[in-house]
Design a protein around this motif. Structure first.
Motif, PDB file in Angstrom:
ATOM      1  N   GLY A  50       1.021  38.973   3.824  1.00 39.74           N
ATOM      2  CA  GLY A  50       0.480  37.636   3.524  1.00 39.74           C
ATOM      3  C   GLY A  50       1.766  36.916   4.190  1.00 39.74           C
ATOM      4  N   GLY A  51       1.422  35.335   3.941  1.00 42.69           N
ATOM      5  CA  GLY A  51       2.715  34.537   4.530  1.00 42.69           C
ATOM      6  C   GLY A  51       3.476  34.286   3.128  1.00 42.69           C
ATOM      7  N   ASP A  52       3.928  32.939   3.216  1.00 44.71           N
ATOM      8  CA  ASP A  52       4.612  32.535   2.085  1.00 44.71           C
ATOM      9  C   ASP A  52       4.070  32.710   0.617  1.00 44.71           C
ATOM     10  N   CYS A  53       4.851  33.181  -0.373  1.00 43.61           N
ATOM     11  CA  CYS A  53       4.247  33.738  -1.683  1.00 43.61           C
ATOM     12  C   CYS A  53       3.274  35.014  -1.472  1.00 43.61           C
ATOM     13  N   ARG A  54       3.291  35.553  -0.410  1.00 44.82           N
ATOM     14  CA  ARG A  54       2.205  36.654  -0.209  1.00 44.82           C
ATOM     15  C   ARG A  54       0.867  36.065   0.043  1.00 44.82           C
ATOM     16  N   TYR A  55       0.725  34.717   0.168  1.00 45.83           N
ATOM     17  CA  TYR A  55      -0.761  34.059   0.359  1.00 45.83           C
ATOM     18  C   TYR A  55      -1.435  34.608   1.551  1.00 45.83           C
ATOM     19  N   GLY A  56      -2.557  35.080   1.050  1.00 39.15           N
ATOM     20  CA  GLY A  56      -3.509  35.548   2.433  1.00 39.15           C
ATOM     21  C   GLY A  56      -3.400  37.039   2.561  1.00 39.15           C
ATOM     22  N   TRP A  57      -2.510  37.789   1.943  1.00 38.14           N
ATOM     23  CA  TRP A  57      -2.368  39.380   1.955  1.00 38.14           C
ATOM     24  C   TRP A  57      -3.745  39.735   1.873  1.00 38.14           C
ATOM     25  N   GLY A  58      -3.936  40.933   2.596  1.00 35.12           N
ATOM     26  CA  GLY A  58      -5.045  41.634   2.598  1.00 35.12           C
ATOM     27  C   GLY A  58      -5.334  42.653   3.680  1.00 35.12           C
ATOM     28  N   ASP A  59      -6.500  43.183   4.047  1.00 39.95           N
ATOM     29  CA  ASP A  59      -6.675  44.087   5.074  1.00 39.95           C
ATOM     30  C   ASP A  59      -6.991  43.675   6.411  1.00 39.95           C
ATOM     31  N   VAL A  60      -6.739  44.343   7.395  1.00 41.49           N
ATOM     32  CA  VAL A  60      -7.104  44.143   8.917  1.00 41.49           C
ATOM     33  C   VAL A  60      -7.571  45.280   9.252  1.00 41.49           C
ATOM     34  N   ASP A  61      -8.595  45.352  10.219  1.00 44.48           N
ATOM     35  CA  ASP A  61      -9.050  46.545  10.709  1.00 44.48           C
ATOM     36  C   ASP A  61      -9.331  46.176  12.069  1.00 44.48           C
ATOM     37  N   LEU A  62      -8.799  46.955  12.981  1.00 38.08           N
ATOM     38  CA  LEU A  62      -9.038  46.756  14.411  1.00 38.08           C
ATOM     39  C   LEU A  62      -9.981  48.270  15.002  1.00 38.08           C
ATOM     40  N   GLN A  63     -11.193  47.817  15.523  1.00 40.06           N
ATOM     41  CA  GLN A  63     -11.983  48.807  15.933  1.00 40.06           C
ATOM     42  C   GLN A  63     -12.105  48.996  17.178  1.00 40.06           C
ATOM     43  N   LEU A  64     -11.742  49.865  18.080  1.00 34.65           N
ATOM     44  CA  LEU A  64     -11.795  49.843  19.520  1.00 34.65           C
ATOM     45  C   LEU A  64     -13.356  49.981  19.965  1.00 34.65           C
ATOM     46  N   VAL A  65     -13.747  49.041  20.591  1.00 38.31           N
ATOM     47  CA  VAL A  65     -14.971  49.015  21.460  1.00 38.31           C
ATOM     48  C   VAL A  65     -15.361  49.786  22.889  1.00 38.31           C
ATOM     49  N   ASN A  80     -11.342  42.467  11.982  1.00 37.75           N
ATOM     50  CA  ASN A  80     -11.811  42.154  10.761  1.00 37.75           C
ATOM     51  C   ASN A  80     -10.593  41.988   9.905  1.00 37.75           C
ATOM     52  N   TYR A  81     -10.534  40.650   9.487  1.00 39.45           N
ATOM     53  CA  TYR A  81      -9.453  40.414   8.369  1.00 39.45           C
ATOM     54  C   TYR A  81     -10.059  39.662   6.901  1.00 39.45           C
ATOM     55  N   GLN A  82      -9.852  40.302   5.905  1.00 37.57           N
ATOM     56  CA  GLN A  82     -10.459  40.192   4.709  1.00 37.57           C
ATOM     57  C   GLN A  82      -9.200  39.800   3.635  1.00 37.57           C
ATOM     58  N   PRO A  83      -8.768  38.548   3.738  1.00 37.99           N
ATOM     59  CA  PRO A  83      -7.698  38.230   2.507  1.00 37.99           C
ATOM     60  C   PRO A  83      -8.111  38.512   0.939  1.00 37.99           C
ATOM     61  N   GLU A  84      -7.186  38.787   0.316  1.00 41.01           N
ATOM     62  CA  GLU A  84      -7.451  38.916  -1.224  1.00 41.01           C
ATOM     63  C   GLU A  84      -7.118  37.562  -1.460  1.00 41.01           C
ATOM     64  N   GLY A  85      -7.555  37.494  -3.022  1.00 36.92           N
ATOM     65  CA  GLY A  85      -7.556  36.243  -3.675  1.00 36.92           C
ATOM     66  C   GLY A  85      -6.008  36.378  -4.432  1.00 36.92           C
ATOM     67  N   VAL A  86      -5.388  35.006  -4.421  1.00 38.33           N
ATOM     68  CA  VAL A  86      -4.036  34.778  -4.906  1.00 38.33           C
ATOM     69  C   VAL A  86      -4.187  33.652  -5.804  1.00 38.33           C
ATOM     70  N   ILE A  87      -3.559  33.767  -6.943  1.00 33.96           N
ATOM     71  CA  ILE A  87      -3.419  32.432  -7.807  1.00 33.96           C
ATOM     72  C   ILE A  87      -1.887  32.133  -7.480  1.00 33.96           C
ATOM     73  N   LEU A  88      -1.786  31.010  -6.941  1.00 29.12           N
ATOM     74  CA  LEU A  88      -0.458  30.414  -6.891  1.00 29.12           C
ATOM     75  C   LEU A  88      -0.264  29.149  -8.235  1.00 29.12           C
ATOM     76  N   THR A  89       1.141  29.513  -8.627  1.00 25.03           N
ATOM     77  CA  THR A  89       1.648  28.568  -9.604  1.00 25.03           C
ATOM     78  C   THR A  89       3.092  28.216  -9.254  1.00 25.03           C
TER      79      THR A  89
END
Length: 186
Positions: A129-144, A152-161
């Motif tokens: 993720g970026g600042d404050c781990r915002y956008g952290w998640g999984d990235v998959d690369l699949q060879l065609v 394929n990028y799926q960010p996880e939810g983050v609650i920012l305070t």
């Protein structure tokens, strides 16, 4: 003479405890500390290089690099593993760089491989993720094929305070949040 013989025995026993090498996809539960998970089948090799795609009128360039015997500390396990890292550069439609990690040292890129799925030609990554781990998640690369891969990028939810993320932190997710974005090898 006795000391030389004793020293020879000690050196021989130390050299016999050489680092154990296992294939890259060996389960962590099956390894000892200081083991080396090596890319013995060259599963990572086809992903290495510079790749480019366009998404939402932005040019996305990723550079995939490999580090051999990268130190990994996971829970109680400490081992070495061949690892891929992704650095990226994103330009807007005017060609201005809006975000880039290309100048960072490879191992500080924030996107590191965590596993391969050879039967699917896929490598899984974790993005810190970026600042404050915002956008952290999984990235998959699949060879065609040898010149194309899917992202394929799926960010996880983050609650920012204000406690866990100070005012002024950049909470923009720059990476393309999508499945099946095709990159072309440069």
């Amino acid at each position: 003479m006795k000391n030389i013989f004793l020293l020879s025995i000690i050196l021989l026993s130390i050299s016999c405890k050489a680092q154990q090498i296992y294939p890259l996809n060996t389960s962590f539960s099956d390894i000892q500390n200081h083991t080396y998970l090596k890319d013995t089948n060259n599963e990572l090799l086809p992903f290495i290089g510079t790749w480019k795609a366009t998404f939402d009128n932005k040019e996305i360039m990723i550079k995939v690099d490999k580090i051999n015997q990268h130190l990994v500390e996971s829970g109680r396990k400490i081992f070495y593993q061949d690892v891929l890292f992704i650095r990226y550069s994103i330009k807007n439609s005017q060609g201005t760089v809006i975000k880039s990690t290309m100048n960072l040292p490879i191992a500080q890129s924030g996107i590191k491989s965590i596993g391969t799925f050879p039967n699917q030609n896929l490598v899984s990554f974790v993005y810190q993720g970026g600042d404050c781990r915002y956008g952290w998640g999984d990235v998959d690369l699949q060879l065609v094929d040898s010149t194309h891969l899917k992202w394929n990028y799926q960010p996880e939810g983050v609650i920012l305070t204000n406690i866990n993320c100070p005012n002024g932190a950049d909470t923009t997710i720059y990476l393309p949040k999508t499945s099946d974005l095709v990159f072309t090898k440069q």
